[in-house]
Design an enzyme around this catalytic site. Structure first.
Site, PDB file in Angstrom:
ATOM      1  N   ARG A   1      42.040  17.138  29.493  1.00  0.00           N
ATOM      2  CA  ARG A   1      42.576  18.500  29.362  1.00  0.00           C
ATOM      3  C   ARG A   1      43.351  18.632  28.057  1.00  0.00           C
ATOM      4  NH1 ARG A   1      43.227  20.433  35.122  1.00  0.00           N
ATOM      5  NH2 ARG A   1      44.540  22.077  34.306  1.00  0.00           N
TER       6      ARG A   1
ATOM      7  N   HIS B   1      43.237  34.445  34.983  1.00  0.00           N
ATOM      8  CA  HIS B   1      43.239  34.465  33.523  1.00  0.00           C
ATOM      9  C   HIS B   1      43.735  35.798  32.975  1.00  0.00           C
ATOM     10  CE1 HIS B   1      41.288  35.303  29.597  1.00  0.00           C
ATOM     11  NE2 HIS B   1      41.598  34.045  29.341  1.00  0.00           N
TER      12      HIS B   1
ATOM     13  N   ARG C   1      67.810  56.482  -1.972  1.00  0.00           N
ATOM     14  CA  ARG C   1      66.954  56.059  -3.083  1.00  0.00           C
ATOM     15  C   ARG C   1      66.513  57.290  -3.871  1.00  0.00           C
ATOM     16  NH1 ARG C   1      61.446  53.034  -1.717  1.00  0.00           N
ATOM     17  NH2 ARG C   1      60.749  55.146  -1.270  1.00  0.00           N
TER      18      ARG C   1
ATOM     19  N   TYR D   1      72.691  42.999   5.614  1.00  0.00           N
ATOM     20  CA  TYR D   1      72.144  43.925   6.607  1.00  0.00           C
ATOM     21  C   TYR D   1      70.626  43.985   6.488  1.00  0.00           C
ATOM     22  CZ  TYR D   1      71.609  47.394   2.841  1.00  0.00           C
ATOM     23  OH  TYR D   1      71.252  48.047   1.696  1.00  0.00           O
TER      24      TYR D   1
ATOM     25  N   CYS E   1      65.232  46.764   3.024  1.00  0.00           N
ATOM     26  CA  CYS E   1      64.914  48.096   3.549  1.00  0.00           C
ATOM     27  C   CYS E   1      63.426  48.324   3.765  1.00  0.00           C
ATOM     28  CB  CYS E   1      65.466  49.190   2.639  1.00  0.00           C
ATOM     29  SG  CYS E   1      64.809  49.142   0.965  1.00  0.00           S
TER      30      CYS E   1
ATOM     31  N   GLY F   1      43.836  29.059  28.866  1.00  0.00           N
ATOM     32  CA  GLY F   1      42.404  29.295  28.847  1.00  0.00           C
ATOM     33  C   GLY F   1      41.773  29.270  27.472  1.00  0.00           C
TER      34      GLY F   1
ATOM     35  N   GLY G   1      63.151  45.857  -1.462  1.00  0.00           N
ATOM     36  CA  GLY G   1      62.019  46.672  -1.002  1.00  0.00           C
ATOM     37  C   GLY G   1      60.817  45.760  -0.812  1.00  0.00           C
ATOM     38  N   THR G   2      60.724  45.163   0.352  1.00  0.00           N
ATOM     39  CA  THR G   2      59.766  44.064   0.542  1.00  0.00           C
ATOM     40  C   THR G   2      58.320  44.524   0.626  1.00  0.00           C
ATOM     41  OG1 THR G   2      60.318  44.150   2.906  1.00  0.00           O
ATOM     42  CG2 THR G   2      61.402  42.465   1.563  1.00  0.00           C
ATOM     43  N   ASN G   3      58.075  45.812   0.878  1.00  0.00           N
ATOM     44  CA  ASN G   3      56.678  46.264   0.876  1.00  0.00           C
ATOM     45  C   ASN G   3      56.086  46.143  -0.526  1.00  0.00           C
ATOM     46  OD1 ASN G   3      56.844  46.872   3.582  1.00  0.00           O
ATOM     47  ND2 ASN G   3      57.327  49.024   3.256  1.00  0.00           N
ATOM     48  N   ASP G   4      56.776  46.745  -1.518  1.00  0.00           N
ATOM     49  CA  ASP G   4      56.289  46.646  -2.893  1.00  0.00           C
ATOM     50  C   ASP G   4      56.419  45.228  -3.431  1.00  0.00           C
ATOM     51  OD1 ASP G   4      55.199  49.069  -3.473  1.00  0.00           O
ATOM     52  OD2 ASP G   4      57.003  49.938  -4.359  1.00  0.00           O
TER      53      ASP G   4
ATOM     54  N   ARG H   1      64.549  57.991   1.731  1.00  0.00           N
ATOM     55  CA  ARG H   1      63.510  58.158   0.708  1.00  0.00           C
ATOM     56  C   ARG H   1      63.470  59.624   0.275  1.00  0.00           C
ATOM     57  NH1 ARG H   1      60.266  54.628   4.935  1.00  0.00           N
ATOM     58  NH2 ARG H   1      61.493  56.099   6.155  1.00  0.00           N
TER      59      ARG H   1
ATOM     60  N   ARG I   1      55.399  24.161  33.451  1.00  0.00           N
ATOM     61  CA  ARG I   1      55.833  24.645  32.145  1.00  0.00           C
ATOM     62  C   ARG I   1      56.769  25.819  32.390  1.00  0.00           C
ATOM     63  NH1 ARG I   1      49.737  26.686  30.995  1.00  0.00           N
ATOM     64  NH2 ARG I   1      49.680  28.360  32.525  1.00  0.00           N
TER      65      ARG I   1
ATOM     66  N   GLU J   1      62.254  45.248  -6.037  1.00  0.00           N
ATOM     67  CA  GLU J   1      60.883  45.323  -5.543  1.00  0.00           C
ATOM     68  C   GLU J   1      59.870  44.870  -6.589  1.00  0.00           C
ATOM     69  OE1 GLU J   1      60.040  49.524  -4.722  1.00  0.00           O
ATOM     70  OE2 GLU J   1      61.745  50.025  -6.017  1.00  0.00           O
TER      71      GLU J   1
END
Length: 887
Positions: free
Chosen positions: A91, A452, A628, A859, A839, A100, A773-776, A573, A336, A752
């Protein structure tokens, strides 16, 4: 030389990394003196070596041989011994439970000779022996040899039809003997070779199959869904077989120490007489409630209850247990910490505190932001007069509405088009995982709370109703028939309630969950679940170091965010304020040919902006508001170049002067990649007066708020800065306006651009705060556009293991995260009091919140609905800052 094999007496539950969850817990139960069949575990390290090198590590086979000899000595018989055979199961068992998803093979050691010995060992029970032999060939053929399981299922169904048997229990020893021959023929036809009769070769091939199953498509998909690292590998457990299919005095079952659906204490589980363990979790045969075991075999039931209590007190948590009874002898096959619904997680955590088993610190780490988000989903409106068509087991709570579909492929196909679907099956199996992920909910006509479908759905937080026995499901005809003759065809809309087990025809309206009502300030603390959420949220808030702010662009969002616990706005924004009717004013500004036209456009925009900020300052009175300055690519405010060119061309000489002027402007400003063009601080420097107008509107709105007795705390954020000189120019102008109006405000920048992160020490000389600005920053670090790549090759990158999870969903710690750490370190070296936040929407992602805590940010900021999630995860991050894994 490293050790690759451990006997059950050598391990413990703290060795999950090495022995996997199953092996570590089998060792732990052995050490507790519980009745565990003897066996041994091949480590995850051996698996990783094999998957990398394509061969067993040196010494592994010798270690397996030695542990097998020890097992044979303990059992008093040899693997596959013809007159008295030892049989073993092989197993899988990864560090994190993956129900599974990987492989199991039972009854290893049977062949044409040892099957006779097994019958003798079972007191002449030929039926049991030949049933066990056909199970081995069936599982081995599918799992190890890669034969489509339908070949075996069809052969079994044909035999039952010939014999007039309704189920497996109606087949005789002679029938199973015939089936063994048929299954062997299938193996020969499908593989071109005979079924292996050497027991040791069977075991070796089964071990290899378990190793390979780590990278099987369904396992990869499950890991991606649950964010389980791809490089852990799986352990392999080789355990002496015990048999629940020796007759009606034997059986197998799954039990929980508490209800995994609600968290309530009691006796919960399923039992199946004359069966092996796979029969229970597969949902092929409907089980009986665990309470029935007390009537059938009270001694085993009483012993099981004692063991369950011992395990829960030992693990200090809900335990999920698999057991087998072999002719009145109870054996523990697995335990478990059990998967549970979100509601059960919160209830159980607080119950265990009240019982003195854990403290509040640990209770907070036992729940997660993802679970809290699930509790915030809407529920069905009970006041609605809905058409109830049947009821099943409430396997996993939630309210799910969608079109009925009867295959995983169809579920994935329709979901990819944006349609909501409910996957309907007789029972699910691991191959249905893709459809389960795609569907809003799962409905089955077979199986119980340990099937399952139920276990996997609970783990994913997916709504599930199981065992709706009165449904007749026809996957071939793509329909099901409910009591009273109600027929639901594929595509018809149904609604399923995972909290009650109810199934409704059509779409049932939903209402807010009680947890959302609680966050809105309207919750009922007499509700046990709400009380549990409140208790843990209060402790999380008291424990966290990170503040939580909101991304909000209007007063309505700001007010909701504040109700949800936001401690300010981390991203307002302003470009969102220029859409709709105001878009024309921005177009006028862009088209302005001189100072007079530009000033006219700005003078119209300024009072509108001032009113926007005034409303937000009022909603967030006394809390910081980071605004911004405008950061859109210009093309968002101008007509499409192609469409405008066609319009002017078709009009010919009749084209208006405005359209011709506009076309010239659009051509002049057209950019091949607007996201890297004239936007952010560049726009503010190139379009005179634009940023000044915004700063003046902010300052005047803040002064008006103060004059009204309020407390506006403005923070002005300059976007897309790549060089300190850009920031210095804008800051100088802004400080002059603020001084003129008599208002104080922090001035900072959005980090960014990778260069900004790498030169953060310089930029901090002019910035009082950084907001990442972590997206850009993710787009520019990876060098791809989110909008383009998510719709093209991201899914392939996930399949190839290049991404464990999308870097836009969870922060890329190694790349983007390293830039953040550099900026934090160098920025604070220049300015020790530098305020630091994030942000991008990563601010509401649980894993990313933990990174922000570790990186020393002040923050995180996220959308209003995710604020409670971020608050809870910030508390968990503070309580688990030693790096312990709380999954």
């Amino acid at each position: 030389m490293p050790k690759f094999v451990y006997g059950f007496t050598e391990g413990n539950r703290d060795l999950k990394d090495l022995l996997g969850g199953k092996g570590a817990n089998l060792a732990e139960m052995t050490n507790l003196g519980l009745p565990v069949p003897p066996g041994f575990t091949i480590t995850t390290e051996a698996c990783r070596h094999y998957l990398t090198a394509g061969a067993f590590p040196s010494g592994l086979e010798d270690e397996i041989d030695q542990h097998l000899r020890d097992l044979e000595h303990a059992m008093g018989r040899s693997l596959g011994q013809s007159d008295d055979p030892l049989l073993v199961s092989v197993r899988s068992g990864a560090k994190f439970s993956m129900p599974g998803m990987m492989e199991t093979v039972l009854n290893i050691g049977l062949n044409d000779e040892s099957v006779q010995g097994l019958a003798k060992q079972a007191g002449g029970n030929d039926r049991f022996a030949w049933d066990s032999y056909r199970r081995l060939i069936q599982m081995f053929g599918k799992t190890v040899l890669g034969i489509d399981g339908e070949h075996f299922e069809e052969a079994l169904d044909e035999l039952k039809a010939e014999c007039g048997a309704k189920g497996d229990l109606d087949l005789t020893a002679a029938d199973f003997r015939t089936l063994v021959g048929t299954f062997k023929d299938i193996v020969r036809e499908q593989t071109g070779q005979e079924f292996p009769s050497d027991p040791r070769e069977q075991m070796r091939l089964a071990v290899l199959a378990v190793f390979h199953s780590w990278n099987a498509p369904r396992a990869v998909l499950y890991r991606r869904q649950e964010r389980i690292p791809a490089d852990l590998g799986t352990a392999v457990n080789i355990v002496a077989m015990v048999f629940g299919n020796l007759g009606m005095e034997s059986g197998t079952g799954v039990a929980f120490t508490r209800d995994p659906g609600s968290g309530q204490q009691g006796v919960y589980g399923d039992y199946l007489q004359n069966a092996q363990g796979e029969d229970v979790v597969a949902g092929i045969r409907n089980t009986m409630p665990l309470q029935e075991l007390e009537r059938i075999d009270k001694a085993s039931y009483d012993e099981l209850m004692q063991i369950m209590e011992k395990l829960e007190n030992h693990y200090r948590d809900l335990c999920d247990i698999e057991f087998t009874i072999e002719r009145g002898k109870l054996w523990m096959l697995q335990t478990r910490v059990g998967k549970r619904t979100a509601a059960a997680a919160f209830r159980i955590a607080t119950q265990l505190v009240d019982q003195g088993l854990i403290n509040l610190d640990e209770a907070v780490t036992r729940v997660s932001g993802d679970q809290l988000a699930q509790l915030m989903f809407p529920r069905f409106d009970k006041a609605t007069d809905a058409t109830l068509i049947t009821k099943g087991m409430n396997a996993s709570p939630g309210a799910a509405v969608g079109r009925a579909v009867f295959s995983s492929d169809r579920a994935e196909e329709l979901a990819a088009r944006g349609e909501a679907v409910i996957l309907v099956r007789r029972e699910t199996n691991p191959d249905d995982l893709g459809g389960m992920i795609a569907a809003r909910g799962v409905l089955t006509s077979r199986g119980g709370k340990t099937s399952h479908a139920a276990v996997v759905a609970r783990g994913m937080g997916k709504t599930c109703v199981c065992g709706a026995e009165e449904l007749e499901v026809s996957t071939k005809e793509r329909r099901f028939t409910a009591p009273g003759g109600v027929v639901v065809e594929e595509g018809d809309v149904i609604s399923i309630d995972g909290s009650s087990g109810a199934v409704y025809l059509g779409e049932v309206p939903v209402v807010p969950s009680p947890v959302v009502e609680y966050f809105e300030g309207e919750g009922d603390l007499d509700d046990e679940l709400v009380r549990a959420v409140h208790r843990l949220m209060v402790h999380a808030d008291a424990s966290r170091r990170l503040a939580v702010r909101a991304n909000a662009d209007n007063a309505e969002d700001a007010a909701r965010a504040r109700r949800f616990g936001a401690e300010g706005i981390g991203l307002c924004r302003t470009e969102h304020m220029f859409l709709g009717d105001r878009r024309q004013l921005v177009e006028d500004l862009i088209l302005a040919t001189g100072d007079e036209e530009r000033e006219a456009a700005l003078s119209k925009l300024e009072p509108l902006q001032r009113a926007d900020y005034a409303e937000i300052f009022e909603a967030m009175d006394g809390l910081p508001v980071t605004i911004r300055l405008i950061d859109p690519p210009l093309h968002e405010f101008l007509p499409d170049l192609t469409e405008l060119s066609v319009k002017v061309a078709l009009a010919g000489d009749a084209a208006t002067a405005k359209d011709r002027t506009l076309l010239e402007c659009v051509k002049r400003l057209h950019e091949q990649n607007p996201m890297l063009g004239l936007r952010g601080v560049r726009l503010g420097l190139v379009v005179p007066g634009l940023f000044a107008m915004q700063v003046r509107a902010i300052a005047e709105a803040a002064r008006a708020r103060a004059e009204a007795g309020g407390d506006a705390r403005a923070e002005i954020m300059i976007p897309l800065v790549g060089a300190v000189q850009e920031l210095e120019l804008v800051r100088e102008e802004a400080e002059g306006i603020l001084a003129e109006i008599g208002v104080d405000a922090l001035i900072g920048t959005m980090i960014e651009v990778p260069r900004a992160a790498l030169t953060a020490g310089q930029i901090a000389e002019a910035a009082q705060f950084f907001s990442f600005g972590t997206n850009d920053l993710t787009q520019m670090t990876w060098g791809f556009s989110r909008d383009d790549v998510e719709a093209s090759f991201f899914s392939q990158y996930l399949d190839l293991g290049i991404f464990g999870v999308s870097p836009f969903e969870s922060l890329d710690r190694d790349g983007v995260g390293r830039l953040v750490r550099i900026a934090v370190e160098e920025g604070r070296k220049t300015r020790p009091d530098l305020k630091l936040g994030i942000c991008g929407e990563h601010g509401g992602d649980p894993e990313s919140v933990h990174f922000c805590h570790e990186a020393g940010l002040d923050y995180v900021s996220c959308s209003p609905f995710r604020i409670p999630v971020a608050r809870l995860e910030a508390g968990r991050a503070a309580l688990t800052s030693d790096g312990s894994d709380t999954r």
